[in-house]
Scaffold this motif. Sequence first.
Motif, PDB file in Angstrom:
ATOM      1  N   ASN A  12       0.737  -1.312  -0.030  1.00  0.00           N
ATOM      2  CA  ASN A  12       0.116  -0.073   0.086  1.00  0.00           C
ATOM      3  C   ASN A  12       0.697   1.247  -0.097  1.00  0.00           C
ATOM      4  O   ASN A  12       0.548   2.233   0.560  1.00  0.00           O
ATOM      5  N   LEU A  13       1.987   1.063  -0.549  1.00  0.00           N
ATOM      6  CA  LEU A  13       2.826   2.379  -0.935  1.00  0.00           C
ATOM      7  C   LEU A  13       2.785   2.961  -2.421  1.00  0.00           C
ATOM      8  O   LEU A  13       2.929   2.100  -3.036  1.00  0.00           O
ATOM      9  N   LYS A  14       2.742   4.243  -2.656  1.00  0.00           N
ATOM     10  CA  LYS A  14       2.827   4.770  -3.975  1.00  0.00           C
ATOM     11  C   LYS A  14       4.140   4.255  -4.439  1.00  0.00           C
ATOM     12  O   LYS A  14       5.131   4.381  -3.643  1.00  0.00           O
ATOM     13  N   ALA A  15       4.280   3.827  -5.603  1.00  0.00           N
ATOM     14  CA  ALA A  15       5.351   3.650  -6.384  1.00  0.00           C
ATOM     15  C   ALA A  15       6.261   4.802  -6.842  1.00  0.00           C
ATOM     16  O   ALA A  15       6.168   5.036  -8.086  1.00  0.00           O
ATOM     17  N   THR A  16       7.021   5.673  -5.859  1.00  0.00           N
ATOM     18  CA  THR A  16       7.230   6.973  -6.552  1.00  0.00           C
ATOM     19  C   THR A  16       8.825   6.548  -6.822  1.00  0.00           C
ATOM     20  O   THR A  16       9.310   5.685  -6.662  1.00  0.00           O
ATOM     21  N   PHE A  17       9.421   7.649  -7.900  1.00  0.00           N
ATOM     22  CA  PHE A  17      10.888   7.275  -8.369  1.00  0.00           C
ATOM     23  C   PHE A  17      11.682   7.329  -7.376  1.00  0.00           C
ATOM     24  O   PHE A  17      12.666   6.369  -7.362  1.00  0.00           O
ATOM     25  N   GLN A  18      11.765   7.804  -6.180  1.00  0.00           N
ATOM     26  CA  GLN A  18      12.525   8.126  -5.200  1.00  0.00           C
ATOM     27  C   GLN A  18      12.672   6.603  -4.609  1.00  0.00           C
ATOM     28  O   GLN A  18      13.544   6.163  -3.955  1.00  0.00           O
ATOM     29  N   LEU A  23      15.013   1.181  -3.336  1.00  0.00           N
ATOM     30  CA  LEU A  23      15.028  -0.071  -3.102  1.00  0.00           C
ATOM     31  C   LEU A  23      16.163  -0.779  -4.054  1.00  0.00           C
ATOM     32  O   LEU A  23      16.706  -1.755  -3.603  1.00  0.00           O
ATOM     33  N   GLU A  24      16.230  -0.146  -5.107  1.00  0.00           N
ATOM     34  CA  GLU A  24      17.396  -0.698  -6.248  1.00  0.00           C
ATOM     35  C   GLU A  24      18.842  -0.537  -5.473  1.00  0.00           C
ATOM     36  O   GLU A  24      19.515  -1.535  -5.547  1.00  0.00           O
ATOM     37  N   ILE A  25      18.952   0.472  -4.822  1.00  0.00           N
ATOM     38  CA  ILE A  25      20.144   0.668  -4.144  1.00  0.00           C
ATOM     39  C   ILE A  25      20.485  -0.378  -2.934  1.00  0.00           C
ATOM     40  O   ILE A  25      21.441  -0.916  -2.757  1.00  0.00           O
ATOM     41  N   VAL A  26      19.270  -0.567  -2.237  1.00  0.00           N
ATOM     42  CA  VAL A  26      19.360  -1.467  -1.142  1.00  0.00           C
ATOM     43  C   VAL A  26      19.534  -2.955  -1.469  1.00  0.00           C
ATOM     44  O   VAL A  26      20.686  -3.564  -1.225  1.00  0.00           O
ATOM     45  N   ASP A  27      18.809  -3.231  -2.746  1.00  0.00           N
ATOM     46  CA  ASP A  27      18.862  -4.522  -3.070  1.00  0.00           C
ATOM     47  C   ASP A  27      20.273  -4.956  -3.983  1.00  0.00           C
ATOM     48  O   ASP A  27      21.001  -5.936  -3.515  1.00  0.00           O
ATOM     49  N   LYS A  28      20.842  -3.922  -4.468  1.00  0.00           N
ATOM     50  CA  LYS A  28      22.224  -3.877  -4.777  1.00  0.00           C
ATOM     51  C   LYS A  28      23.206  -4.505  -3.943  1.00  0.00           C
ATOM     52  O   LYS A  28      24.345  -5.082  -4.000  1.00  0.00           O
ATOM     53  N   ASN A  29      23.262  -3.598  -2.670  1.00  0.00           N
ATOM     54  CA  ASN A  29      24.025  -3.584  -1.729  1.00  0.00           C
ATOM     55  C   ASN A  29      23.868  -4.690  -0.663  1.00  0.00           C
ATOM     56  O   ASN A  29      24.704  -4.742   0.095  1.00  0.00           O
ATOM     57  N   GLY A  30      22.824  -5.261  -0.757  1.00  0.00           N
ATOM     58  CA  GLY A  30      22.609  -6.292   0.425  1.00  0.00           C
ATOM     59  C   GLY A  30      22.042  -5.359   1.821  1.00  0.00           C
ATOM     60  O   GLY A  30      20.809  -5.683   2.140  1.00  0.00           O
ATOM     61  N   HIS A  31      23.117  -4.704   2.384  1.00  0.00           N
ATOM     62  CA  HIS A  31      22.765  -4.179   3.477  1.00  0.00           C
ATOM     63  C   HIS A  31      23.540  -2.771   3.442  1.00  0.00           C
ATOM     64  O   HIS A  31      24.573  -2.843   3.202  1.00  0.00           O
ATOM     65  N   GLU A  39      24.529   8.872  -0.458  1.00  0.00           N
ATOM     66  CA  GLU A  39      25.661   9.027  -1.504  1.00  0.00           C
ATOM     67  C   GLU A  39      25.282   8.589  -2.882  1.00  0.00           C
ATOM     68  O   GLU A  39      25.439   9.188  -3.855  1.00  0.00           O
ATOM     69  N   GLN A  40      24.727   7.335  -2.804  1.00  0.00           N
ATOM     70  CA  GLN A  40      24.365   6.709  -4.338  1.00  0.00           C
ATOM     71  C   GLN A  40      23.065   7.086  -5.092  1.00  0.00           C
ATOM     72  O   GLN A  40      23.394   7.430  -6.264  1.00  0.00           O
ATOM     73  N   ILE A  41      22.296   7.568  -4.067  1.00  0.00           N
ATOM     74  CA  ILE A  41      20.746   8.293  -4.856  1.00  0.00           C
ATOM     75  C   ILE A  41      21.138   9.520  -5.463  1.00  0.00           C
ATOM     76  O   ILE A  41      20.536   9.995  -6.422  1.00  0.00           O
ATOM     77  N   PRO A  46      20.172  14.456  -8.101  1.00  0.00           N
ATOM     78  CA  PRO A  46      21.104  15.266  -7.244  1.00  0.00           C
ATOM     79  C   PRO A  46      20.612  16.147  -6.375  1.00  0.00           C
ATOM     80  O   PRO A  46      20.901  16.705  -5.423  1.00  0.00           O
ATOM     81  N   THR A  47      19.265  16.495  -6.730  1.00  0.00           N
ATOM     82  CA  THR A  47      18.377  17.644  -5.667  1.00  0.00           C
ATOM     83  C   THR A  47      17.531  16.871  -4.597  1.00  0.00           C
ATOM     84  O   THR A  47      17.207  17.571  -3.721  1.00  0.00           O
ATOM     85  N   ILE A  48      17.942  15.528  -4.319  1.00  0.00           N
ATOM     86  CA  ILE A  48      17.211  14.762  -3.205  1.00  0.00           C
ATOM     87  C   ILE A  48      17.943  15.079  -1.935  1.00  0.00           C
ATOM     88  O   ILE A  48      19.162  15.369  -1.857  1.00  0.00           O
ATOM     89  N   SER A  49      17.018  15.467  -0.646  1.00  0.00           N
ATOM     90  CA  SER A  49      17.805  15.718   0.342  1.00  0.00           C
ATOM     91  C   SER A  49      17.923  14.587   1.350  1.00  0.00           C
ATOM     92  O   SER A  49      17.060  13.391   1.302  1.00  0.00           O
ATOM     93  N   LEU A  50      18.586  14.647   2.237  1.00  0.00           N
ATOM     94  CA  LEU A  50      18.832  13.243   3.383  1.00  0.00           C
ATOM     95  C   LEU A  50      17.525  13.038   3.855  1.00  0.00           C
ATOM     96  O   LEU A  50      17.051  12.166   4.185  1.00  0.00           O
ATOM     97  N   ALA A  51      16.775  13.960   4.347  1.00  0.00           N
ATOM     98  CA  ALA A  51      15.683  14.058   5.097  1.00  0.00           C
ATOM     99  C   ALA A  51      14.423  13.393   4.457  1.00  0.00           C
ATOM    100  O   ALA A  51      13.753  12.502   4.715  1.00  0.00           O
ATOM    101  N   THR A  52      14.506  13.766   2.864  1.00  0.00           N
ATOM    102  CA  THR A  52      13.630  12.840   2.026  1.00  0.00           C
ATOM    103  C   THR A  52      13.816  11.422   2.064  1.00  0.00           C
ATOM    104  O   THR A  52      12.889  10.623   2.070  1.00  0.00           O
ATOM    105  N   VAL A  53      14.945  10.868   1.800  1.00  0.00           N
ATOM    106  CA  VAL A  53      15.865   9.692   1.905  1.00  0.00           C
ATOM    107  C   VAL A  53      15.076   9.104   3.489  1.00  0.00           C
ATOM    108  O   VAL A  53      14.727   7.916   3.133  1.00  0.00           O
ATOM    109  N   TYR A  54      15.405   9.538   4.314  1.00  0.00           N
ATOM    110  CA  TYR A  54      15.038   9.338   5.590  1.00  0.00           C
ATOM    111  C   TYR A  54      13.712   8.859   5.685  1.00  0.00           C
ATOM    112  O   TYR A  54      13.268   8.073   6.200  1.00  0.00           O
ATOM    113  N   LYS A  55      12.711   9.719   5.357  1.00  0.00           N
ATOM    114  CA  LYS A  55      11.269   9.764   5.235  1.00  0.00           C
ATOM    115  C   LYS A  55      10.968   8.474   4.730  1.00  0.00           C
ATOM    116  O   LYS A  55       9.908   7.850   5.080  1.00  0.00           O
ATOM    117  N   ASN A  56      11.355   8.190   3.324  1.00  0.00           N
ATOM    118  CA  ASN A  56      10.897   7.140   2.523  1.00  0.00           C
ATOM    119  C   ASN A  56      11.559   5.981   3.076  1.00  0.00           C
ATOM    120  O   ASN A  56      10.721   4.903   3.092  1.00  0.00           O
TER     121      ASN A  56
END
Length: 138
Positions: A12-18, A23-31, A39-41, A46-56
């Motif tokens: 039940n989550l919207k499949a946003t680009f972020q 998920l792609e990054i987590v999947d690729k790195n394992g943990h 760093e990777q996203i 380039p405009t994404i903030s750490l707070a946005t990453v954290y919220k997601n």
Amino acid sequence: MTDYITLLKKHNLKATFQRINILEIVDKNGHIDIDGIYEQIKQKLPTISLATVYKNILSMTQSGVLVEVPIVGKKSKYELKKADHIHLVCTKCGDVEDKDCIDITNNALMALTSKESFELDTRQINLYGICKKCKQAS
Ligand SMILES: [Zn+2]
Ligand SMILES: [Zn+2]
């Protein structure tokens, strides 16, 4: 490759680009911890903030898409939710290794929980110590 859109919708989550990129990054790195994801996203968004990453990451952890692996004295790492397994966590370098649950651990957990009339659902077992690489280096 995992179908991240279906995975997100199932929870039940919207499949946003972020979210798909995280998920792609987590999947690729394992943990991986939040700083590593950020760093990777940034290379892609380039405009994404750490707070946005954290919220997601928080919303995907709460809905069960991601699992948090706490590491003593370091930032938690995140992984995609998979079958229950055991973690060998190195408290020195923060490396996390997956180990399958085997019969002997399953039997011990069943014995422990049934004695308490506790209905076992999810097992997360984190074992903390020093990994082989760090032991050899010291
Ligand atoms: Zn280590
Ligand atoms: Zn794991």
